[in-house]
Design a protein around this motif. Structure first.
Motif, short mmCIF file in Angstrom:
data_model
loop_
_atom_site.label_atom_id
_atom_site.label_comp_id
_atom_site.label_asym_id
_atom_site.label_seq_id
_atom_site.Cartn_x
_atom_site.Cartn_y
_atom_site.Cartn_z
N ARG A 234 1.08 -1.73 -0.22
CA ARG A 234 -0.08 -0.50 0.04
C ARG A 234 0.98 1.24 0.05
O ARG A 234 1.50 1.28 0.71
CB ARG A 234 -0.92 0.20 0.94
N VAL A 235 0.67 2.37 -1.07
CA VAL A 235 0.84 3.33 -1.39
C VAL A 235 0.36 4.67 -0.44
O VAL A 235 -0.80 4.52 -2.04
CB VAL A 235 2.17 3.27 -2.69
N SER A 236 0.05 5.77 0.04
CA SER A 236 -0.42 6.50 0.22
C SER A 236 -0.05 7.98 0.00
O SER A 236 0.92 8.11 0.98
CB SER A 236 -0.75 6.47 1.76
N MET A 237 -0.31 8.85 -0.34
CA MET A 237 0.10 9.78 -1.15
C MET A 237 -0.91 11.00 -1.06
O MET A 237 -1.84 11.14 -1.74
CB MET A 237 1.52 10.18 -1.85
N ASP A 238 -0.41 12.14 -1.17
CA ASP A 238 -1.56 13.78 -1.30
C ASP A 238 -1.37 14.00 -2.80
O ASP A 238 -1.11 13.55 -3.61
CB ASP A 238 -1.56 15.09 -0.34
N GLN A 239 -3.07 14.12 -3.48
CA GLN A 239 -3.25 14.91 -4.66
C GLN A 239 -2.16 14.98 -5.53
O GLN A 239 -1.90 15.12 -6.51
CB GLN A 239 -4.90 15.04 -4.75
N ASP A 240 -1.69 16.20 -4.51
CA ASP A 240 -0.65 17.17 -5.18
C ASP A 240 0.48 16.48 -5.19
O ASP A 240 1.14 16.51 -6.98
CB ASP A 240 -0.24 18.86 -4.25
N THR A 241 1.17 15.79 -4.32
CA THR A 241 2.31 14.75 -4.90
C THR A 241 2.55 13.87 -5.48
O THR A 241 2.78 14.13 -6.51
CB THR A 241 2.15 14.32 -3.28
N PHE A 242 1.13 13.17 -5.61
CA PHE A 242 0.48 12.40 -6.77
C PHE A 242 0.41 12.79 -7.95
O PHE A 242 2.00 11.89 -8.81
CB PHE A 242 -0.95 11.56 -6.75
N TRP A 243 0.18 13.92 -8.46
CA TRP A 243 0.03 14.39 -9.99
C TRP A 243 1.51 14.77 -10.63
O TRP A 243 1.97 14.45 -11.17
CB TRP A 243 -1.47 15.27 -10.67
N ARG A 244 2.00 15.59 -9.82
CA ARG A 244 4.10 15.48 -9.60
C ARG A 244 4.57 14.68 -9.66
O ARG A 244 5.39 14.99 -10.46
CB ARG A 244 3.72 17.21 -9.10
N LEU A 245 4.75 13.79 -9.74
CA LEU A 245 5.39 12.33 -9.39
C LEU A 245 5.26 12.28 -10.54
O LEU A 245 5.59 11.71 -11.25
CB LEU A 245 4.78 11.57 -8.50
N ALA A 246 3.62 12.07 -11.12
CA ALA A 246 3.52 10.94 -12.37
C ALA A 246 3.33 11.97 -13.69
O ALA A 246 3.99 11.14 -14.72
CB ALA A 246 2.33 10.93 -12.72
N THR A 247 3.62 13.12 -13.54
CA THR A 247 4.50 13.57 -15.01
C THR A 247 5.84 14.74 -14.49
O THR A 247 6.44 15.13 -15.36
CB THR A 247 3.31 14.88 -14.77
N ARG A 248 5.92 14.13 -12.72
CA ARG A 248 8.35 14.27 -12.71
C ARG A 248 8.08 15.64 -12.94
O ARG A 248 9.45 16.19 -12.93
CB ARG A 248 8.59 13.79 -13.93
N GLY A 249 7.39 16.37 -12.60
CA GLY A 249 6.86 18.09 -11.87
C GLY A 249 7.48 18.02 -10.10
O GLY A 249 8.26 19.30 -9.94
N ILE A 250 8.02 16.93 -9.43
CA ILE A 250 8.87 16.33 -8.41
C ILE A 250 9.25 15.22 -8.67
O ILE A 250 8.90 13.98 -9.09
CB ILE A 250 8.21 16.31 -7.71
N GLY A 251 10.64 14.38 -8.51
CA GLY A 251 11.46 13.81 -8.92
C GLY A 251 10.43 12.01 -7.41
O GLY A 251 9.92 12.40 -6.57
N VAL A 252 11.52 11.20 -7.80
CA VAL A 252 10.43 9.88 -7.23
C VAL A 252 10.82 10.13 -5.90
O VAL A 252 9.90 9.70 -4.88
CB VAL A 252 11.51 8.40 -7.96
N GLU A 253 12.40 10.43 -5.04
CA GLU A 253 12.95 10.61 -4.19
C GLU A 253 11.74 11.24 -3.96
O GLU A 253 11.52 11.32 -2.11
CB GLU A 253 14.26 10.39 -3.75
N GLN A 254 11.59 12.74 -3.64
CA GLN A 254 10.96 14.01 -3.37
C GLN A 254 9.68 13.40 -2.80
O GLN A 254 8.39 13.33 -2.39
CB GLN A 254 10.67 15.01 -4.16
#
Length: 279
Positions: A234-254
């Motif tokens: 199970r992985v849980s994250m907030d909506q802002d983190t998720f869309w930015r991860l999915a589009t690489r607006g933030i990196g995997v480690e962040q």
């Protein structure tokens, strides 16, 4: 047995997303158009030009049946897209913001008509490579991908000019749902016993809960199967983190720093690399 989740029809949202975008763009000051965005080397003007390119490319292909695409020798699709996107953006730097706004306003309804005529259950005109590479994508996922593209670029402009918006659940939730379709492909390298389940939870007003299950030799969206058991990961994250991860607006480690994970460490590590753009 499909690997994808249930059909999502985003077609009514295109005019609403565009209305929000045009309202944003009409309110920008001249200096705002030169502000840097998260897209390397592109300012606000460039991102808007890229959206205009997307409009024209899909009208040319889906409405008019015209490709015109010329690949260089041994050029991959990501390389082709990166090159041609950059070429268009460079050429469009001679276009005024006013003209680009007018073109988006005029071409948008024509593109809406293209989407309205699609059979959403038919095979996609363009496969969604980040959801699967060995089976045909459904049309609804291709159309959904285009919606996410426009929404994300609007957010990139909003970030650049510090004007939040267009994140109400009605506009944002379908973006997250389409991105979640990348979950089976994200887990593809990890074979597991039959019925193993991995859960992605996105927190926030636009969030949701999506599951992938190992069934018949591959990962599938669990909504398409029965008998899914307790999650192995199970992985849980907030909506802002998720869309930015999915589009690489933030990196995997962040993203991992912002997420909570439990269960099978290989699966949770893979889930936090989810990517929903061509790269």
């Amino acid at each position: 047995m499909s690997i994808f989740g249930p059909l999502v029809d985003v077609r009514p949202l295109f005019p609403l997303e565009r209305q929000a975008l045009l309202g944003l763009l009409r309110g920008l000051e001249p200096a705002d158009w030169a502000r840097a965005t998260v897209c390397p080397g592109w300012d606000v003007h460039d991102v808007v030009a890229h959206v205009l390119n997307d409009y024209m490319r899909r009208l040319s292909g889906a409405r008019d049946g015209y490709s015109g695409a010329v690949f260089a020798d041994d050029e991959t699709l990501p390389a082709f897209l990166a090159r041609t996107n950059e070429e268009f953006v460079r050429a469009a730097r001679q276009l005024s913001p006013r003209l680009m706004i007018e073109l988006l306003e005029q071409l948008g309804p024509q593109l809406d008509a293209v989407w309205a005529a699609q059979d959403l259950e038919a095979p996609a005109g363009l496969n969604v490579s980040w959801a699967a590479t060995d089976v045909d994508s459904p049309c609804w996922l291709d159309v959904g991908r285009e919606y996410t593209e426009f929404w994300v670029h609007q957010q990139q402009v909003r970030d650049a000019v510090s004007r939040p918006g267009a994140t109400e659940p009605g506009l944002m939730a379908p973006v997250l749902g389409v991105f979640a379709q990348a979950l089976p492909f994200t887990l593809r390298a990890h074979d597991r016993p039959e019925g193993t389940v991995a859960v992605l939870e996105v927190l926030g007003p636009a969030g949701g809960r999506w599951s992938a299950v190992w069934r018949a030799g591959r990962w599938r969206m669990a909504s398409q199967v029965t008998g899914a058991g307790e999650p192995a990961a199970r992985v849980s994250m907030d909506q802002d983190t998720f869309w930015r991860l999915a589009t690489r607006g933030i990196g995997v480690e962040q993203a991992r720093e912002r997420a909570e994970a439990s269960g099978d460490p290989e699966l949770t590590a893979a889930m936090t690399t989810l990517l929903a753009v061509v790269a």
